[in-house]
Scaffold this motif. Sequence first.
Motif, PDB file in Angstrom:
ATOM      1  N   THR A   1      36.141 -14.669  26.937  1.00 21.98           N
ATOM      2  CA  THR A   1      35.207 -15.041  25.872  1.00 21.98           C
ATOM      3  C   THR A   1      33.763 -14.897  26.303  1.00 21.98           C
ATOM      4  N   ASP A   2      33.543 -14.390  27.505  1.00 22.44           N
ATOM      5  CA  ASP A   2      32.188 -14.188  28.016  1.00 22.44           C
ATOM      6  C   ASP A   2      31.616 -12.883  27.463  1.00 22.44           C
ATOM      7  N   ASP A   3      30.319 -12.673  27.660  1.00 17.12           N
ATOM      8  CA  ASP A   3      29.663 -11.468  27.140  1.00 17.12           C
ATOM      9  C   ASP A   3      29.596 -10.331  28.155  1.00 17.12           C
ATOM     10  N   SER A   4      30.297 -10.488  29.298  1.00 11.45           N
ATOM     11  CA  SER A   4      30.381  -9.395  30.271  1.00 11.45           C
ATOM     12  C   SER A   4      31.760  -9.400  30.922  1.00 11.45           C
ATOM     13  N   SER A   5      32.077  -8.321  31.618  1.00 10.51           N
ATOM     14  CA  SER A   5      33.362  -8.179  32.286  1.00 10.51           C
ATOM     15  C   SER A   5      33.530  -9.280  33.325  1.00 10.51           C
ATOM     16  N   ARG A   6      34.702  -9.902  33.346  1.00 15.67           N
ATOM     17  CA  ARG A   6      34.978 -10.999  34.280  1.00 15.67           C
ATOM     18  C   ARG A   6      36.382 -10.868  34.853  1.00 15.67           C
ATOM     19  N   SER A   7      36.606 -11.544  35.968  1.00 13.29           N
ATOM     20  CA  SER A   7      37.931 -11.642  36.575  1.00 13.29           C
ATOM     21  C   SER A   7      38.400 -13.084  36.458  1.00 13.29           C
ATOM     22  N   PHE A   8      39.709 -13.268  36.596  1.00 15.85           N
ATOM     23  CA  PHE A   8      40.307 -14.589  36.437  1.00 15.85           C
ATOM     24  C   PHE A   8      41.252 -14.866  37.604  1.00 15.85           C
ATOM     25  N   ALA A   9      41.308 -16.138  38.002  1.00 20.33           N
ATOM     26  CA  ALA A   9      42.331 -16.632  38.928  1.00 20.33           C
ATOM     27  C   ALA A   9      43.032 -17.770  38.199  1.00 20.33           C
TER      28      ALA A   9
ATOM     29  N   VAL B   1      49.985 -23.396  32.605  1.00 25.66           N
ATOM     30  CA  VAL B   1      48.741 -23.079  33.297  1.00 25.66           C
ATOM     31  C   VAL B   1      48.208 -24.387  33.857  1.00 25.66           C
ATOM     32  N   ALA B   2      48.177 -24.494  35.172  1.00 20.77           N
ATOM     33  CA  ALA B   2      47.665 -25.706  35.822  1.00 20.77           C
ATOM     34  C   ALA B   2      46.128 -25.662  35.857  1.00 20.77           C
ATOM     35  N   ARG B   3      45.593 -24.502  36.230  1.00 19.64           N
ATOM     36  CA  ARG B   3      44.137 -24.297  36.286  1.00 19.64           C
ATOM     37  C   ARG B   3      43.850 -22.830  36.056  1.00 19.64           C
ATOM     38  N   ALA B   4      42.661 -22.564  35.560  1.00 20.13           N
ATOM     39  CA  ALA B   4      42.220 -21.174  35.397  1.00 20.13           C
ATOM     40  C   ALA B   4      40.717 -21.128  35.613  1.00 20.13           C
ATOM     41  N   VAL B   5      40.294 -20.153  36.407  1.00 16.03           N
ATOM     42  CA  VAL B   5      38.876 -19.988  36.728  1.00 16.03           C
ATOM     43  C   VAL B   5      38.476 -18.561  36.368  1.00 16.03           C
ATOM     44  N   ARG B   6      37.378 -18.446  35.621  1.00 15.91           N
ATOM     45  CA  ARG B   6      36.810 -17.140  35.305  1.00 15.91           C
ATOM     46  C   ARG B   6      35.600 -16.964  36.210  1.00 15.91           C
ATOM     47  N   TYR B   7      35.484 -15.779  36.812  1.00 11.78           N
ATOM     48  CA  TYR B   7      34.354 -15.524  37.713  1.00 11.78           C
ATOM     49  C   TYR B   7      33.860 -14.101  37.583  1.00 11.78           C
TER      50      TYR B   7
ATOM     51  N   ASP C   1      30.667 -19.700  41.574  1.00  6.21           N
ATOM     52  CA  ASP C   1      30.196 -19.511  40.194  1.00  6.21           C
ATOM     53  C   ASP C   1      31.346 -19.339  39.203  1.00  6.21           C
ATOM     54  N   GLY C   2      32.439 -20.035  39.419  1.00  2.00           N
ATOM     55  CA  GLY C   2      33.587 -19.950  38.512  1.00  2.00           C
ATOM     56  C   GLY C   2      33.462 -20.950  37.379  1.00  2.00           C
ATOM     57  N   ALA C   3      34.013 -20.590  36.244  1.00  2.76           N
ATOM     58  CA  ALA C   3      34.034 -21.469  35.080  1.00  2.76           C
ATOM     59  C   ALA C   3      35.482 -21.852  34.772  1.00  2.76           C
ATOM     60  N   ASP C   4      35.693 -23.116  34.454  1.00  2.00           N
ATOM     61  CA  ASP C   4      37.028 -23.591  34.077  1.00  2.00           C
ATOM     62  C   ASP C   4      37.357 -23.051  32.692  1.00  2.00           C
TER      63      ASP C   4
END
Length: 162
Positions: free
Chosen positions: A101-109, A156-162, A71-74
């Motif tokens: 930029t999401d409406d809840s707490s998220r983590s990033f890779a 930054v090659a890629r970033a995923v928010r989850y 369920d990660g977002a680019d």
Amino acid sequence: MAARHRTRWATGGAATVLALSAVLAGCGGDDSPADVASKAESAVGSIASEAAEAVESASAEAGRRLDDIQDGADVKGDVTTGKPVTGSDGRVRTDVTVRNTDDSSRSFAVQVDFRDAGGQLTDTVIVTVDHVQAGQSATATARSTHDLSGEVRTEVARAVRY
């Protein structure tokens, strides 16, 4: 918010040391200076080839790890790197800032690539930034896995928010 750097993938330092030690071990005996130089030149070419393959392999592995996030977002556009700085240990560090930029707490890779002045990929690492509050930013540090010399750029090659 404080963030931390959790995971890195090495890119071939051990292979380089192993190849170089094998060549140096073979440099004894009755070899002429030309033979020794030829062996050294061959070893440097082999080391460079192995290092390039190791970086490509690490980059591919980083991509697989990011693909495995459920369920990660680019969100590459929500991540920036700072100016790279070489430490006294030869390792290059850069700040990685993520914006949630999401409406809840998220983590990033975040996969950060290190490139030389010619644009060649020289290292890649994954930085995780945990629990960034909605609408907030957080910063972590990406650190190269081995010594890098000369001009180094980061991206930054890629970033995923989850």
